[in-house]
Design an enzyme around this catalytic site. Structure first.
Site, short mmCIF file in Angstrom:
data_model
loop_
_atom_site.label_atom_id
_atom_site.label_comp_id
_atom_site.label_asym_id
_atom_site.label_seq_id
_atom_site.Cartn_x
_atom_site.Cartn_y
_atom_site.Cartn_z
N ASN A 125 0.80 -1.22 0.00
CA ASN A 125 0.00 0.00 0.00
C ASN A 125 0.83 1.28 0.00
O ASN A 125 0.45 2.27 -0.61
CB ASN A 125 -0.92 -0.01 1.24
CG ASN A 125 -2.04 1.00 1.14
OD1 ASN A 125 -2.58 1.22 0.07
ND2 ASN A 125 -2.39 1.62 2.26
N THR A 175 22.66 -19.34 -22.99
CA THR A 175 21.26 -19.22 -23.36
C THR A 175 21.12 -19.43 -24.86
O THR A 175 21.86 -18.83 -25.64
CB THR A 175 20.71 -17.84 -22.98
OG1 THR A 175 20.96 -17.59 -21.59
CG2 THR A 175 19.22 -17.75 -23.26
N LYS A 177 20.18 -19.01 -28.50
CA LYS A 177 19.85 -17.84 -29.31
C LYS A 177 19.60 -18.29 -30.75
O LYS A 177 20.21 -19.24 -31.21
CB LYS A 177 21.00 -16.82 -29.26
CG LYS A 177 21.39 -16.37 -27.86
CD LYS A 177 20.32 -15.53 -27.21
CE LYS A 177 20.78 -15.06 -25.82
NZ LYS A 177 19.74 -14.26 -25.13
N LYS A 179 16.40 -16.04 -29.23
CA LYS A 179 15.42 -16.38 -28.21
C LYS A 179 14.19 -17.06 -28.82
O LYS A 179 13.66 -18.02 -28.27
CB LYS A 179 14.95 -15.11 -27.48
CG LYS A 179 15.95 -14.44 -26.59
CD LYS A 179 15.26 -13.26 -25.91
CE LYS A 179 16.19 -12.53 -24.96
NZ LYS A 179 15.48 -11.45 -24.25
N ASP A 205 15.41 -19.14 -22.76
CA ASP A 205 15.34 -17.76 -22.29
C ASP A 205 13.96 -17.50 -21.69
O ASP A 205 13.06 -18.34 -21.75
CB ASP A 205 15.65 -16.78 -23.41
CG ASP A 205 16.54 -15.63 -22.93
OD1 ASP A 205 16.48 -15.32 -21.73
OD2 ASP A 205 17.27 -15.05 -23.74
N GLU A 206 13.79 -16.30 -21.14
CA GLU A 206 12.61 -16.02 -20.33
C GLU A 206 11.31 -16.08 -21.11
O GLU A 206 10.26 -16.40 -20.55
CB GLU A 206 12.74 -14.65 -19.64
CG GLU A 206 12.55 -13.43 -20.53
CD GLU A 206 13.76 -13.06 -21.34
OE1 GLU A 206 13.66 -12.13 -22.15
OE2 GLU A 206 14.81 -13.71 -21.18
N HIS A 295 14.73 -17.20 -13.49
CA HIS A 295 15.09 -16.05 -14.33
C HIS A 295 14.34 -14.84 -13.77
O HIS A 295 13.14 -14.89 -13.57
CB HIS A 295 14.69 -16.30 -15.79
CG HIS A 295 15.24 -15.29 -16.74
ND1 HIS A 295 14.86 -13.96 -16.71
CD2 HIS A 295 16.14 -15.39 -17.76
CE1 HIS A 295 15.50 -13.30 -17.66
NE2 HIS A 295 16.29 -14.14 -18.31
N HIS A 328 19.48 -15.34 -11.37
CA HIS A 328 20.24 -14.34 -12.12
C HIS A 328 20.47 -13.12 -11.22
O HIS A 328 19.51 -12.54 -10.71
CB HIS A 328 19.47 -13.91 -13.37
CG HIS A 328 19.39 -14.97 -14.41
ND1 HIS A 328 19.85 -14.80 -15.69
CD2 HIS A 328 18.92 -16.25 -14.37
CE1 HIS A 328 19.66 -15.90 -16.39
NE2 HIS A 328 19.08 -16.79 -15.61
N SER A 380 24.81 -13.48 -16.21
CA SER A 380 24.37 -13.65 -17.60
C SER A 380 23.98 -12.30 -18.17
O SER A 380 23.35 -11.49 -17.51
CB SER A 380 23.17 -14.61 -17.64
OG SER A 380 22.68 -14.77 -18.94
#
EC number: 4.1.1.39
Length: 486
Positions: A125, A175, A177, A179, A205-206, A295, A328, A380
């Site tokens: 709050n 990771t 790639k 992504k 990845d995320e 992550h 991370h 990372s």
């Protein structure tokens, strides 16, 4: 005597209608925090004309029992115990108009083992309160009695290392790639190349979940085929962080069970799923002997700015309680926010059994973790083999170093990129163990190793001069914050 911040008690209190928060008992400059109190440090920026002590009392009140007026139902409770107490206000060094506000909360205010309940009080709050221009939660201290209500990480650093049979050096990862956009089969090929080249882990990845170009089940099947093949060929235990983040808990459990059935040793979730979901998945991992990778997707929306939001050190503390095995935490030398001392403070929160006060690293309180397992930090984001000496010097052995672009983007291919990182790490660990000063000799050590490793030579030629030398937004308020130079 100045009575503007003195608590009003008795019948006069209940005749008053509206009182200042300090007069309602939410300020006590003489209060000595108890060992069983939950402590919080807020950075507050009061509106012009608002007394900092009154602003601090308002934070204490609105994060515990107060509302905007006196209510007679206070008399039905042990209100003196239930009220949080602001007990110290200090100007923020070098930042006019901002104050550090220390607040103590009685342990009885919180449900055991619930981050959702904790955060509903502490941040639920006060951050919208009009008398404050801005507020930031900088740090917290949890009493041992409260820490013991949480189970913490399901696996922990020691058991993870035993399962991998890897000791005395950082773990290596990457990771996948790009992504998004790869088919399941091509995705699995990338994973295989990275693991075969010498990495311990590859990861989702995320934002890779279950999209039209690659259904989650296809990804899991091809990835685990790659993991098993690379493990068989190298003789090392390998893994891939399978992202089970989904729209419902039921779907997340479904994906987790499938990952387990395929032999995966680790699953991954994103911070954005929320703390109740995180604690639920952590419990599943504990029951199923799985490592849980976290992550921190989305954290920068509220952790990066110094005047408003939540420091990542607090998020790290919450997540250690909630129970994640990997987190991370930043790189200090990569592309993402974080100066070296501040990032080291995050690592300390994850790895130490007892945190001491360390203002340079942003740690304002001692914290006894009561034998809660340690979290493995993950570095990372924008790192490459040419920074290996800096990463090892900054973070030591208990860390996962993840080179995404620094593996997948290697000019000789993915497997060569992984090999470059593995050779760079092995050379740097050996030099450190021999007593060499890797901070000074690091580049020389890497170049010497590169004479015998063409992939490392190519990595250094490609990225050796790449740096991200930008001023950090979130830095210590008490000491100069040096940058890391190549």
């Amino acid at each position: 005597m100045d009575t503007k911040n003195t608590e009003i008690k008795g019948k006069e209190r209940y005749k008053a209608g509206v009182l200042k928060y300090a007069q309602m008992g939410y300020w006590d400059g003489d209060y000595q925090p108890k060992d069983t109190d939950v402590l919080a440090l807020f950075r507050i920026t009061p509106q012009e004309g608002v007394d900092p002590i009154e602003a601090a009392a308002a934070v204490a009140g609105e994060s515990s029992t107060a509302t905007w007026t006196v209510v007679w139902t206070d008399r039905l409770t042990a209100c003196d115990s239930y009220r949080a107490k602001a007990y110290k206000v200090e100007p923020v060094p070098g930042t006019p108009g901002q104050y550090f506000c220390y607040v103590a909360y009685d342990l009885i205010l919180f449900e055991e083992g619930s981050i959702a309940n904790l955060t509903a009080s502490i941040i639920g709050n006060v951050f919208s309160f009009k008398p404050l221009k801005a507020a930031r939660l900088e740090d917290m201290r949890f009493p041992v009695a409260y820490v013991k209500t949480y189970k913490g990480p399901p696996t922990g650093i020691i058991v993870e290392r035993e399962r991998l049979d890897k000791f005395g050096k950082p773990l290596l990862g990457a990771t996948t790639k790009p992504k998004l956009g790869l088919s399941g089969k091509n995705y699995g090929r990338v994973v295989y190349e990275g693991l075969k080249g010498g990495l311990d882990f590859m990861k989702d990845d995320e934002n890779i979940n279950s999209q039209p170009f690659m259904h989650w089940r296809d990804r899991f099947l091809y990835v685990m085929e790659a993991v098993n093949l690379a493990s068989a060929q190298t003789g090392e235990v390998k893994g891939h962080y399978l992202n089970i983040t989904a729209g419902t808990m039921e779907e997340m459990y479904r994906r987790a069970e499938f990952a387990k059935s395929l032999g995966s040793v680790i699953v991954m979730v994103d911070l954005i799923i929320g703390y109740t979901a995180i604690q639920s998945i952590s419990e599943w991992c504990r029951q199923n002997d799985m490592i849980l990778h976290m992550h921190r997707a989305g954290h920068g929306t509220y952790t990066r700015q110094k005047n408003h939001g939540i420091s990542f050190r607090v998020i790290a503390k919450w997540l250690r309680l909630a129970g994640v095995d990997h987190l991370h935490c930043g790189t200090a030398v990569g592309k993402l926010e974080g100066d070296p001392p501040t990032v080291q403070g995050y690592y300390n929160v994850c790895r130490e059994p007892f945190n001491t006060v360390d203002l340079q690293r942003g740690l304002f309180f001692e914290q006894d973790w009561a034998d809660l397992k340690k979290v493995m930090p993950v570095a990372s984001g924008g790192i490459h083999a040419g920074q290996m000496h800096q990463l090892l010097s900054l973070f030591g052995d208990d860390v996962v170093l993840q080179f995404g672009g620094g593996t997948i983007g290697h000019p000789m291919g993915i497997q060569a990129g992984a090999t470059a990182n593995r050779v760079a790490l092995e050379a740097m660990v050996l030099a450190r163990n021999e007593g060499r000063n890797i901070d000074v000799e690091g580049p020389e050590i890497l170049r010497a190793a590169a004479k015998w490793c063409k992939p490392l030579e190519a990595a250094l030629d490609t990225w050796g001069n790449i740096t991200f030398n930008y001023t950090s937004t979130d830095t210590s308020d008490f000491v100069p914050t040096p940058s890391v130079s190549m």
